[in-house]
Scaffold this active site. Structure first.
Site, PDB file in Angstrom:
ATOM      1  N   ASP A  84       0.849  -1.190   0.000  1.00 46.02           N
ATOM      2  CA  ASP A  84       0.000   0.000   0.000  1.00 46.02           C
ATOM      3  C   ASP A  84       0.891   1.248   0.000  1.00 46.02           C
ATOM      4  O   ASP A  84       1.883   1.288   0.728  1.00 46.02           O
ATOM      5  CB  ASP A  84      -0.851  -0.059   1.279  1.00 46.02           C
ATOM      6  CG  ASP A  84      -1.987   0.931   1.234  1.00 46.02           C
ATOM      7  OD1 ASP A  84      -1.750   2.074   0.805  1.00 46.02           O
ATOM      8  OD2 ASP A  84      -3.106   0.540   1.604  1.00 46.02           O
ATOM      9  N   HIS A 231      -1.700  19.226 -23.649  1.00 45.66           N
ATOM     10  CA  HIS A 231      -1.214  18.853 -24.977  1.00 45.66           C
ATOM     11  C   HIS A 231      -1.351  20.001 -25.989  1.00 45.66           C
ATOM     12  O   HIS A 231      -0.407  20.341 -26.703  1.00 45.66           O
ATOM     13  CB  HIS A 231      -2.003  17.668 -25.536  1.00 45.66           C
ATOM     14  CG  HIS A 231      -2.004  16.443 -24.654  1.00 45.66           C
ATOM     15  ND1 HIS A 231      -1.019  16.177 -23.745  1.00 45.66           N
ATOM     16  CD2 HIS A 231      -2.876  15.411 -24.572  1.00 45.66           C
ATOM     17  CE1 HIS A 231      -1.299  15.019 -23.136  1.00 45.66           C
ATOM     18  NE2 HIS A 231      -2.420  14.551 -23.624  1.00 45.66           N
TER      19      HIS A 231
HETATM   20  C1  BG6 Z   1      -4.440  11.498 -23.223  1.00 47.86           C
HETATM   21  C2  BG6 Z   1      -5.884  11.758 -22.894  1.00 47.86           C
HETATM   22  O1  BG6 Z   1      -3.589  12.329 -22.490  1.00 47.86           O
HETATM   23  O2  BG6 Z   1      -4.215  11.731 -24.620  1.00 47.86           O
HETATM   24  C3  BG6 Z   1      -6.809  10.929 -23.761  1.00 47.86           C
HETATM   25  O3  BG6 Z   1      -6.122  11.475 -21.522  1.00 47.86           O
HETATM   26  C4  BG6 Z   1      -6.473  11.114 -25.214  1.00 47.86           C
HETATM   27  O4  BG6 Z   1      -8.169  11.258 -23.514  1.00 47.86           O
HETATM   28  C5  BG6 Z   1      -4.983  10.894 -25.457  1.00 47.86           C
HETATM   29  O5  BG6 Z   1      -7.248  10.185 -25.979  1.00 47.86           O
HETATM   30  C6  BG6 Z   1      -4.593  11.175 -26.890  1.00 47.86           C
HETATM   31  O6  BG6 Z   1      -3.259  10.839 -27.085  1.00 47.86           O
HETATM   32  P1  BG6 Z   1      -2.717  10.483 -28.552  1.00 47.86           P
HETATM   33  O7  BG6 Z   1      -1.261  10.293 -28.371  1.00 47.86           O
HETATM   34  O8  BG6 Z   1      -3.451   9.257 -28.990  1.00 47.86           O
HETATM   35  O9  BG6 Z   1      -3.068  11.674 -29.416  1.00 47.86           O
END
Ligand code: BG6
Length: 468
Positions: A84, A231
């Site tokens: 844990d 992102h």
């Molecule tokens: C993740 C998200 O960070 O990025 C997801 O939590 C999303 O919801 C994903 O689908 C997309 O990543 P990639 O690399 O497939 O564009």
């Protein structure tokens, strides 16, 4: 830089490890970049053999034709510490295991739910591992500005900033990093990369699928927190930043932070949130949820380079296609004086960075349409990186390698994360309505109201009507 001599993986039996991390460790091992012990940590009573079987299964389901010899060698260097995270003895056993292996510079990766980050950070510090280790923290980094500041405080109580690696896997994508290289290694772009020539910039991240079994996670997050604050703002920063003064990590991150700091905090009138029809029936989603599965916004960057140029960003699930694109639209050329005024104006040039699965760059330029009149016709200058460049590594593989190496360039810095939260905070405080949208389209029709004179550029998806 000092390469780590062990990798510790918290959340070793979890989803992220199974779907992404073991295949990345396999790829690193196959390239001869993983020659250190790997210790998984998880709330589990598995012994090492059961854990190794789990790794084999994960690799078999995520890697095409894995090399058995590489898998055997990876498994042979892997062990599990079960326990844990709230129990101090888990960390004592981890410390004993690391000491027994004679390691002194571990990379500790937290692939665990964010609510556990503080517990594990404190647990590591209690046994002194903060003094010798570096720590890798998965996203989401906080839920808003205040919680991100608080998480940074917890981490900084025990780890120096130089030992903290905040993951945003988009920074590990070769295609996303190429934005920096394409911009600053090609002389023809720099003179036009500003408000005098660029009329708008668009970033689209569209996913044709829904929340795919992650309903309970997603419903506490939504598109803004899940992919926009991290992102997509990182993609915008790479498109908008000034050239860094040197190749080192801080010079790069200084320039990105300047972009975030010159962005105006989002205004409600420049944001549209949507939710796909059927989202409320997804397992784990609250029956009356107002969480967005789609968000579009118009960002303004108050700098000499970008003042007045809208940066449109949209992201959503349940859309028409899966794609990731950044589109830079140049200003319209003047009507050619020698052309009949009744004929259409030439189209503006468009530079399209395809950052998703079929990555590359497509520029749309005007050519003469065959015939007697001087009429223009858009044509595409296209490069597919899969054809022109050697195979690229997956984002997580690159980021794991970087963390082991101690290379910060592809990780977010404290001020970068906080300044990105500052941009989106007004929407978190006052999210406004969420509009329904049908699956398989481009989000709610209300999305067009943030556009001004521009229109959305739909991604070029191989095989679709839009494709080349
Ligand atoms: C993740 C998200 O960070 O990025 C997801 O939590 C999303 O919801 C994903 O689908 C997309 O990543 P990639 O690399 O497939 O564009």
């Amino acid at each position: 830089m000092n390469r780590s001599d062990a990798l510790v993986l918290f959340g070793a039996t979890g989803d992220l490890a199974r779907k992404k991390l073991f295949s990345s460790l396999y790829a690193l091992a196959a390239r001869g970049r993983l020659d250190v012990p790997v210790i998984g940590v998880a709330l589990s009573d598995w012994d090492d053999d059961r854990f190794r079987l789990h790794i084999r299964e994960a690799i078999a389901s995520t890697v095409t034709d894995p090399d058995d010899g590489v898998v055997d060698r990876l498994c042979a260097r892997t062990t599990l510490v079960g326990g844990d995270y709230a129990d101090p003895t888990t960390f004592e056993r981890l410390q004993v295991a690391l000491a027994a292996l004679g390691t002194s510079r571990a990379t500790v990766y937290l692939a665990i739910p964010p609510v556990l980050f503080p517990t594990v950070t404190v647990g590591l510090a209690r046994v002194g591992l903060h003094e010798t280790s570096r720590i890798v923290v998965e996203k989401p980094f906080g839920r808003d500005l205040a919680s991100a500041v608080e998480l940074n405080d917890v981490l900084h109580r025990h780890f120096a900033e130089s030992d903290i690696y905040r993951i945003d896997h988009y920074l590990g994508k070769e295609s996303v990093e190429d934005l920096l290289v394409f911009r600053f290694a090609n002389t023809f772009l720099e003179p036009i990369w500003n408000r005098n020539y660029v009329s708008s910039v668009q970033v689209t991240m569209s996913e044709a699928f829904g929340v795919e079994g992650r309903g309970s996670f997603y419903d506490g997050v939504g598109a803004l927190r899940d992919v926009v604050q991290n992102h997509l703002l990182q993609v915008v920063a790479l498109l908008a930043m000034e050239p860094p003064v040197s190749p080192d990590a801080d010079a790069l991150r200084d320039e990105k932070v300047k972009v975030f700091r010159s962005m105006r905090p989002l205004d409600a009138s420049a944001v549209v949130r949507g939710q796909y029809d059927g989202y409320l029936n997804e397992p784990g989603v609250a029956a009356n949820s107002l969480v967005e599965t789609f968000l579009a916004c118009r960002l303004e960057i108050d700098s000499w380079r970008w003042a007045g140029v809208p940066f449109y960003v949209r992201a959503g699930k349940g859309l028409a296609a899966t794609a990731l694109e950044a589109v830079v639209e140049l200003r319209e050329p003047p009507r050619m004086l020698f052309v009949d005024a009744s004929l259409p104006c030439p189209h503006p040039n468009v530079i399209r960075f395809r950052l998703g699965a079929s990555d590359g760059v497509t520029m749309t330029v005007e050519a003469k349409r065959p015939g007697r009149e001087l009429v223009t016709n858009p044509v595409h200058l296209n490069v597919d990186f899969a054809d022109s460049l050697s195979p690229r590594s997956e984002a997580y593989e690159r980021l794991l390698d970087d963390a082991l190496e101690g290379d910060h360039r592809r990780f977010a810095r404290e001020d970068g994360v906080e300044s990105a939260w500052r941009v989106v905070q007004p929407v978190l405080d006052d999210p406004g309505p969420v509009y329904p949208y049908a699956r398989g389209g481009w989000g709610p029709p209300e999305t067009d109201r943030i556009l001004g004179v521009h229109h959305w550029h739909e991604p070029l998806v191989p095989g679709s009507a839009q494709s080349l």
